[in-house]
Every structure is written in structure tokens, then in C-alpha cells.
Design an enzyme around this catalytic site. Structure first.
Site, PDB file in Angstrom:
ATOM      1  N   HIS A  33      -7.147  -3.857  10.358  1.00  0.00           N
ATOM      2  CA  HIS A  33      -6.879  -3.705   8.920  1.00  0.00           C
ATOM      3  C   HIS A  33      -5.631  -4.469   8.511  1.00  0.00           C
ATOM      4  O   HIS A  33      -4.718  -4.678   9.308  1.00  0.00           O
ATOM      5  CB  HIS A  33      -6.843  -2.238   8.475  1.00  0.00           C
ATOM      6  CG  HIS A  33      -5.649  -1.426   8.866  1.00  0.00           C
ATOM      7  ND1 HIS A  33      -5.730  -0.084   9.155  1.00  0.00           N
ATOM      8  CD2 HIS A  33      -4.345  -1.744   8.995  1.00  0.00           C
ATOM      9  CE1 HIS A  33      -4.528   0.375   9.437  1.00  0.00           C
ATOM     10  NE2 HIS A  33      -3.672  -0.606   9.360  1.00  0.00           N
ATOM     11  N   GLU A  53      -9.604  -1.345   5.236  1.00  0.00           N
ATOM     12  CA  GLU A  53     -10.199  -0.869   6.477  1.00  0.00           C
ATOM     13  C   GLU A  53     -11.521  -1.588   6.754  1.00  0.00           C
ATOM     14  O   GLU A  53     -12.192  -2.056   5.828  1.00  0.00           O
ATOM     15  CB  GLU A  53     -10.457   0.634   6.358  1.00  0.00           C
ATOM     16  CG  GLU A  53      -9.187   1.478   6.235  1.00  0.00           C
ATOM     17  CD  GLU A  53      -8.500   1.738   7.576  1.00  0.00           C
ATOM     18  OE1 GLU A  53      -8.413   0.801   8.399  1.00  0.00           O
ATOM     19  OE2 GLU A  53      -8.056   2.866   7.791  1.00  0.00           O
ATOM     20  N   ASP A 113       0.820  -1.213   0.000  1.00  0.00           N
ATOM     21  CA  ASP A 113       0.000   0.000   0.000  1.00  0.00           C
ATOM     22  C   ASP A 113       0.852   1.261   0.000  1.00  0.00           C
ATOM     23  O   ASP A 113       2.070   1.198   0.169  1.00  0.00           O
ATOM     24  CB  ASP A 113      -0.957  -0.007   1.215  1.00  0.00           C
ATOM     25  CG  ASP A 113      -0.247  -0.309   2.534  1.00  0.00           C
ATOM     26  OD1 ASP A 113       0.998  -0.372   2.552  1.00  0.00           O
ATOM     27  OD2 ASP A 113      -0.952  -0.472   3.547  1.00  0.00           O
TER      28      ASP A 113
HETATM   29  C1  GLP Z   1      -0.304   0.712   8.710  1.00  0.00           C
HETATM   30  C2  GLP Z   1      -0.071  -0.062   7.402  1.00  0.00           C
HETATM   31  C3  GLP Z   1      -0.194  -1.542   7.611  1.00  0.00           C
HETATM   32  C4  GLP Z   1       0.519  -1.897   8.894  1.00  0.00           C
HETATM   33  C5  GLP Z   1      -0.261  -1.355  10.060  1.00  0.00           C
HETATM   34  C6  GLP Z   1       0.381  -1.609  11.411  1.00  0.00           C
HETATM   35  O1  GLP Z   1      -1.311   1.648   8.639  1.00  0.00           O
HETATM   36  N1  GLP Z   1      -0.864   0.323   6.275  1.00  0.00           N
HETATM   37  O2  GLP Z   1       0.352  -2.223   6.488  1.00  0.00           O
HETATM   38  O3  GLP Z   1       0.595  -3.287   9.024  1.00  0.00           O
HETATM   39  O4  GLP Z   1      -0.602  -0.023   9.879  1.00  0.00           O
HETATM   40  O5  GLP Z   1       1.447  -0.759  11.674  1.00  0.00           O
HETATM   41  P1  GLP Z   1       2.484  -1.004  12.821  1.00  0.00           P
HETATM   42  O6  GLP Z   1       3.331  -2.154  12.394  1.00  0.00           O
HETATM   43  O7  GLP Z   1       3.293   0.269  12.920  1.00  0.00           O
HETATM   44  O8  GLP Z   1       1.721  -1.295  14.051  1.00  0.00           O
END
Ligand code: GLP
Length: 239
Positions: A138, A143, A67
Site C-alpha cells: 500500500h 490498499e 492520510d
Molecule cells: C502506514 C501508512 C503509510 C506508511 C506505511 C509504512 O500504514 N499509512 O503511509 O508508509 O504504513 O509504515 P512504516 O514506515 O512504519 O513501515
């Protein structure tokens, strides 16, 4: 779902890196599906280390990221392209031309999503897809909603995600309101999926995913339908 419990973040990162390293050694021209966020940072550092020691080469590897925010310039230090370059691509021998992140500057985001979906199809799918999990369940930027999209698409970010990701930006107002993300079907083109989670803040999200129910308001539950998913998490996630 296979579950691998690690005693800490370091062990989880090493485990994830070993799974990628084994695949790259076995199939040097593999397609890696990569994720951003704080969760995989340690795994990327471990891969950089292996590459620097000469134990691993990414020269024939292709990558596709899950993404990207929209709109965002790749030079913005919060863009996922910037993250990937700085965390991984700049430090390993991968050909940057073979690294793919949805284009956050595309004039026509819908056309960009179509191009990206076709790219994943043309690559023959993904050998291993790394995922993190959002607090709201998500995956990528799929979402919670009453419907989930199969293909790569433009999505509005939820207030919860904007708030969770605001920590990386100057303020919540600076977080882009939209993103381009692989859909559930794109992610499911992966032969193998590895979802990583660390820390107590992911406890509720992971326990909802492991309930073995399917709920579009909790997108990670979709992973219960894929035949080859491994959760690598720290012990405190399951407490
Ligand atoms: C983000 C990304 C995801 C990611 C998630 C968790 O918004 N789009 O791909 O897995 O949130 O993030 P984190 O690893 O910092 O908790």
C-alpha cells in the site's frame, strides 16, 4: 524509477532530508506532501536539526499529509496529526495553519475527502511527495484491491495493515478500521515522488514494485507510471 541505495537508515534519512531541503531553499513557498510511519522519522529529525541550526526555514511552506485514520481524535497519540506535530511541525518554523492532514473527526468523512482533494488541487499540486510502502504494497492507505481510487477517499483497512500497525496501539482492536487517504490520482498530482524503504521486512514489497508491472493488488506498482519517482532505500532492501 531512479534508485538511490544507502548503507543504512541514517544515510537514507539524510538523503531524504537533503532532497526536501534543496527544494525548500529553491522554492520557499513549496508544497510538501508528507507521510507518517516509522520510515520517515529519521528524515524528519534531520530536518528539525537543519531548522534549529538556522540552515533551513519552513515559514512559507505548505504541507499536505497523505492520510489519517478514521475516526480518530488529533489528540490521540496514534493519530497522524499527532505524529506530524510531534515529529516535525512543533520543532520547525512552519505556520501550523499551513499544515494539512485529513480530519479524522469529520462528521461527514466523504465531504472531508472532497474538501481535501480540492485543497490539493487549489494548492496547484504537490512539489514533492514523500511515501513509505506497506508490507502489502500500500501507498498512503491505498490498499490492495481490484480497483484503486483516483481521488481522496474513505477506505477500509485490510487485516494485514491492521496487524502491521497494531504495534503502535494498545491492541489490534484499538486500530481504527477505516482511514481517509489521498488516492492514486492525488499522489500523482505531485511533480516529484520520493518513496523510502528500509530493512529486510520491505524486501518483498520493494521487489514487487520494481518488477515494472501494474497491478492494483499491489498499489505501489502504480508508481511505475509516474515520470519522476525516486526510491531511496537501505542496501538490505535490495539483497
Ligand atoms: C502506514 C501508512 C503509510 C506508511 C506505511 C509504512 O500504514 N499509512 O503511509 O508508509 O504504513 O509504515 P512504516 O514506515 O512504519 O513501515
Amino acid at each position: 524509477m531512479n534508485i538511490i541505495v544507502c548503507k543504512n537508515y541514517e544515510e537514507m534519512s539524510q538523503h531524504g532530508a537533503q532532497m526536501i531541503a534543496s527544494l525548500v531553499k529553491e522554492k520557499p513557498s513549496c508544497v510538501l506532501g508528507l507521510a507518517t510511519g516509522s520510515t520517515p522519522e529519521g528524515m524528519y529529525a534531520a530536518l528539525v536539526e537543519m531548522c534549529k541550526k538556522g540552515e533551513l526555514s519552513f515559514k512559507d511552506v505548505t504541507s499536505v499529509n497523505l492520510d489519517e485514520y478514521y475516526p480518530i481524535d488529533p489528540a490521540n497519540d496514534q493519530s497522524y496529526r499527532y505524529f506530524m506535530n510531534h515529529q516535525l511541525f512543533d520543532h520547525i518554523d512552519i505556520d501550523k495553519a499551513n499544515t494539512n492532514v485529513p480530519d479524522g473527526t469529520a462528521a461527514d468523512p466523504v465531504a472531508e475527502c472532497k474538501r481535501y482533494e480540492q485543497l490539493v488541487t487549489d494548492l496547484g499540486g504537490i512539489d514533492i511527495q514523500i511515501l513509505g510502502i506497506g508490507r502489502n504494497g500500500h501507498i498512503g492507505f491505498n490498499e490492495p484491491d481490484t480497483k484503486l481510487m483516483l481521488d481522496t477517499h474513505v477506505t477500509d483497512l485490510t487485516e494485514d495493515t491492521i496487524e502491521a500497525n497494531a504495534r503502535f496501539f494498545a491492541s489490534a482492536n484499538d486500530v481504527p478500521r477505516r482511514a481517509l487517504t489521498m488516492g492514486i490520482g492525488t499522489i500523482f498530482k505531485a511533480k516529484k515522488i520520493v518513496i523510502m524503504a528500509s530493512g529486510a521486512s520491505k524486501r518483498d514489497a520493494v521487489s514487487a514494485m520494481l518488477e515494472r508491472t501494474i497491478d492494483t493488488s499491489f498499489p505501489a506498482t502504480m508508481l511505475n507510471l509516474h515520470p519522476d519517482v525516486t526510491l531511496i532505500c537501505t542496501a538490505d532492501v535490495l539483497d
